[in-house]
Scaffold this motif. Structure first.
Motif, mmCIF file in Angstrom:
data_model
loop_
_atom_site.group_PDB
_atom_site.id
_atom_site.type_symbol
_atom_site.label_atom_id
_atom_site.label_comp_id
_atom_site.label_asym_id
_atom_site.label_seq_id
_atom_site.Cartn_x
_atom_site.Cartn_y
_atom_site.Cartn_z
ATOM 1 N N ASN A 373 -24.460 -51.715 29.495
ATOM 2 C CA ASN A 373 -24.647 -52.725 28.455
ATOM 3 C C ASN A 373 -24.980 -54.067 29.255
ATOM 4 O O ASN A 373 -24.145 -54.517 30.119
ATOM 5 N N TYR A 375 -27.382 -57.814 29.091
ATOM 6 C CA TYR A 375 -28.143 -58.714 28.233
ATOM 7 C C TYR A 375 -28.803 -59.593 29.154
ATOM 8 O O TYR A 375 -29.992 -59.255 29.575
ATOM 9 N N GLU A 398 -26.632 -51.506 25.473
ATOM 10 C CA GLU A 398 -26.586 -52.553 24.521
ATOM 11 C C GLU A 398 -27.430 -53.549 25.529
ATOM 12 O O GLU A 398 -27.387 -53.603 26.607
ATOM 13 N N GLY A 399 -28.370 -54.410 25.043
ATOM 14 C CA GLY A 399 -29.163 -55.354 25.562
ATOM 15 C C GLY A 399 -29.915 -56.150 24.649
ATOM 16 O O GLY A 399 -30.044 -55.878 23.403
ATOM 17 N N GLY A 403 -26.106 -63.687 26.497
ATOM 18 C CA GLY A 403 -24.888 -63.931 25.482
ATOM 19 C C GLY A 403 -24.341 -64.877 25.915
ATOM 20 O O GLY A 403 -24.741 -65.954 26.626
ATOM 21 N N PHE A 460 -26.772 -62.360 17.721
ATOM 22 C CA PHE A 460 -27.470 -61.150 18.094
ATOM 23 C C PHE A 460 -27.993 -60.290 17.099
ATOM 24 O O PHE A 460 -28.591 -59.409 17.591
#
Length: 723
Positions: A373, A375, A398-399, A403, A460
């Motif tokens: 994960n 970001y 997750e990306g 964040g 998000f």
């Protein structure tokens, strides 16, 4: 849906500002030394090529697809624009285009695809080309591929030694009938295969309820998505898998392990000694693997989420190291168990810190691939993988945009949320970085296909309240290769709040922004507030507001002090929304005159000596600091009084309540501190700030509190008395 994404080892350097046009056709990274993998076949060599022009004999388009890298070339006339295109002979799934330039190169150009050679869609746009070899990751399909040059680097035309198009023919999305999924290939040249066909994970994390899957899954499919990721798998999962399979979508089936989600949510297991927990989870996971191993939607199994990182919230020092080794050893036990039940689907494990990978490398050799994960730091995952000497591929689970934990704070001391345009750029950049790590990064499930219309949903979700955002179209552009014909969202820029750090509680402040709609749709507006940083409430509540013209709005501030988020939402009536947000600090309304209670002797019927931020003595209600407070016992009645030292003319009181407020109370005054007379009373107090007009002369002022508004006691940040 549980999640808590964390940095992958580096701070975010700041989100990039881009135009909407650059959002949907972003600039790219340039690389060298192209090489084709098994699922990345050179399709263009020897195929029919044409061009807008040629400089002379021997410089025709066919010379750029003949495989002679430095002996023959195509060269155009000396003008803009120019193009060269190749007919692949049949529709193909495109993975990359390699341009080997002669000295006359393109400074600005687009890579385009077409099914018929007439209607073109842009896959990538370059605005700062520098010659040499440009290796361009693309996503999409087409029979015809074209380089459209729009700005030359000098006075000559465009000249290419080779124009190479890579990809594969046929549909890479597995049929709903399923088929075994394998990680194939060798070091640095891996691929995922599903049903015997190459499979790049083009995914989104899944947020809607299982019951809403039939409503949203076709939309997910329309974005070019072939995969969704979940965090938990149990008896409620089957309808989601069924709906996914019906839409030709595969699922990364997740299993939650303590302490998941980075911050350690879900408890702190002891992976050294707690054999009961480990045996329970091993049995539970095995049960659901056996249940869904033959389901056509199953793509792979994902064991745990961010637990290596999360263990730092449970342990420290040498014990933390011991637990991390024990956890990853247990993950390996789970992987072996899954493989004994299901030989047809790979097993992975997700973390949010590339520092977790050495533990997996050492203790979990039975994993088929890693997962991460990441970001704002996603483009550094490749560097960390290469530096770590790892021997397994990975996917990003997750990306997306940077964040809350990665961005700098704004002037009010809270994370400065990226704009809609910046967030969309974050998805584009994330996918470019994934596809740029060819043969190692096997795809991504970007975050997040959710419908929440709250603080996290605005930050998000590619949808918010079911409305499509700029990020939705950025993901569609990345996965499907085109958003041609789509009606796209309003674009909000230059949002500003005034006064941003001194909005009076209950008073008005100003919000303004520039708003445009690419399709010239009429727009509707709403203004929302979120108390996430003020009171912990992540919900969005429509504010009291009025439009004052030219993109300007007068908004009524909450009565609760603290930093709030204010949102402008513009909707186009076509299912799209633009949302922009800034923070606003709500302060007590200014009161003219002198606060004669400041630092004067203050007493009370009781106070909390030990609770939370206490001791909460009476003097803290008259110290001029709204971050301190007096708090009483949890009973009725209570009182707090101030001795002004001498008879004083009083004209106004300001009470700044903590959430533990008074529903009923009297303001009383006295000359001797014994005989009291009321000057104000209420039975409908609602907390926050009470500003009360009083006409009296007295030495002593008392609040006689008779009914609490909550189950706690009474609590005042400030008891201001003004002359």
């Amino acid at each position: 849906m549980l999640r808590s994404p964390v940095l992958s080892g580096r701070p975010w350097a700041g989100a990039l500002l881009v135009t909407l046009g650059a959002l949907l056709a972003s600039s790219l990274s340039l690389a060298t030394a192209p090489s084709a993998g098994a699922a990345d076949t050179l399709l263009s060599q020897g195929k029919r090529a044409t061009a807008s022009s040629q400089e002379g004999d021997g410089l025709s388009a066919s010379a750029a697809v003949d495989g002679n890298l430095t002996g023959t070339r195509w060269a155009s006339q000396w003008s803009d624009p120019q193009w060269i295109q190749v007919d692949l002979g049949e529709k193909a799934n495109l993975s990359r285009v390699v341009l080997t330039w002669e000295a006359a190169y393109g400074k600005a150009y687009e890579i385009q695809a077409s099914d018929n050679g007439t209607d073109w869609r842009t896959l990538k746009a370059v605005t700062q080309g520098d010659g040499g070899t440009d290796e361009i990751a693309v996503s999409g399909s087409g029979r015809y591929v074209r380089m459209l040059g729009t700005a030359r680097s000098g006075g000559y035309g465009y000249s290419l030694w080779e124009f190479q198009v890579y990809g594969s023919v046929g549909d890479t999305t597995p049929p709903a009938s399923g088929g075994a999924v394998k990680v194939t290939g060798s070091q640095g040249n891996w691929q995922l295969q599903a049903g015997g066909q190459p499979y790049t994970v083009k995914g989104l994390t899944w947020g809607p309820s299982v019951a809403d899957a039939p409503k949203y899954m076709p939309d997910v499919k329309s974005m070019g998505v072939n995969t969704i990721r979940t965090w938990g798998t149990d008896g409620s999962t089957k309808p989601l898998l069924d709906t996914a399979a019906a839409n030709g979508i595969r699922v990364v089936n997740g299993f939650w392990l303590q302490p998941g989600g980075g911050p350690g949510s879900g408890g702190c297991a002891n992976y050294v000694t707690d054999t009961t927990y480990k045996n329970t989870m091993l049995t539970e996971i095995a049960k659901w693997v056996d249940t869904y191993k033959s389901h056509p939607a199953t793509l792979m199994w994902n064991v745990g989420n961010e637990s290596v990182l999360g263990l730092q919230n449970c342990y420290s020092g040498t014990e933390l190291e011991t637990q991390r080794n024990a956890y990853t050893t247990f993950v390996n036990d789970v992987a072996k168990k899954i493989h004994s039940i299901d030989a047809d689907h790979p097993v992975t494990s997700t973390d949010a810190w590339t520092g977790a990978w050495p533990y997996y490398k050492r203790n979990a050799p039975d994993l088929d691939l890693y997962s991460m994960n990441s970001y704002g730091d996603i483009c550094n995952v490749q560097e960390d993988w290469e530096a770590g000497g790892y021997t397994k591929p990975y996917i990003i689970t997750e990306g997306g945009p940077a964040g809350e934990w990665e961005v700098p704070d704004d002037a009010n001391g809270v994370p400065d949320e990226p704009t809609d345009v910046q967030k969309a750029k974050g998805y584009t950049q994330a996918w470019d970085c994934v596809t740029g790590h060819r043969g190692v990064a096997l795809g991504a499930t970007l975050f997040h296909y959710g419908t929440e219309h709250d603080f996290g949903g605005v930050w998000f979700n590619v949808l918010s309240g079911g409305l499509k955002r700029l990020s939705y179209y950025a993901v569609k552009q990345a996965y499907a290769g085109s958003t041609a014909g789509d009606n796209t969202p309003p674009v909000i820029t230059n949002m500003a709040v005034s006064p941003a750090s001194a909005a009076p509680a209950g008073g008005e402040f100003t919000v303004r922004a520039d708003v445009r709609d690419p399709d010239n749709d009429p727009l509707n507006y709403k203004i929302f507030l979120s108390g996430n940083y003020a009171n912990g409430d992540k919900g969005l509540v429509e504010a009291k507001w009025r439009a004052t013209g030219n993109g300007t709005f007068a908004v009524t501030a909450p009565e609760k002090l603290g930093v709030w988020k204010v949102y402008i939402e513009a909707t186009d009536g076509k299912g799209n929304a633009g949302i922009e947000t800034k923070s606003v600090k709500v302060v007590a309304p200014p009161v003219t005159g002198t606060n004669v209670a400041l630092n004067k002797p203050t007493t009370a019927s009781s106070y909390q000596a030990q609770y939370g931020d206490c001791p909460c003595t009476p003097a803290k209600a008259t110290d001029g600091n709204t971050s301190t407070r007096w708090a009483s016992d949890w009973s009725d009645p209570q009182w707090i009084r101030v001795d002004l030292g001498a008879p004083t003319a009083i004209r106004k009181l300001q009470l700044v309540w903590d959430p533990a407020y008074a529903k009923s109370y009297e303001v009383q005054v006295s000359g001797d501190g014994t005989n009291w007379r009321p000057v104000h009373s209420t039975t409908t107090g609602n907390g926050d700030i009470d500003t009360i007009d009083v006409t009296a002369t007295a030495r002593h002022v008392r609040l006689h509190l008779t009914a609490r508004g909550t189950g706690w006691g009474y609590s005042l940040h400030e008891f201001g008395i003004y002359s």
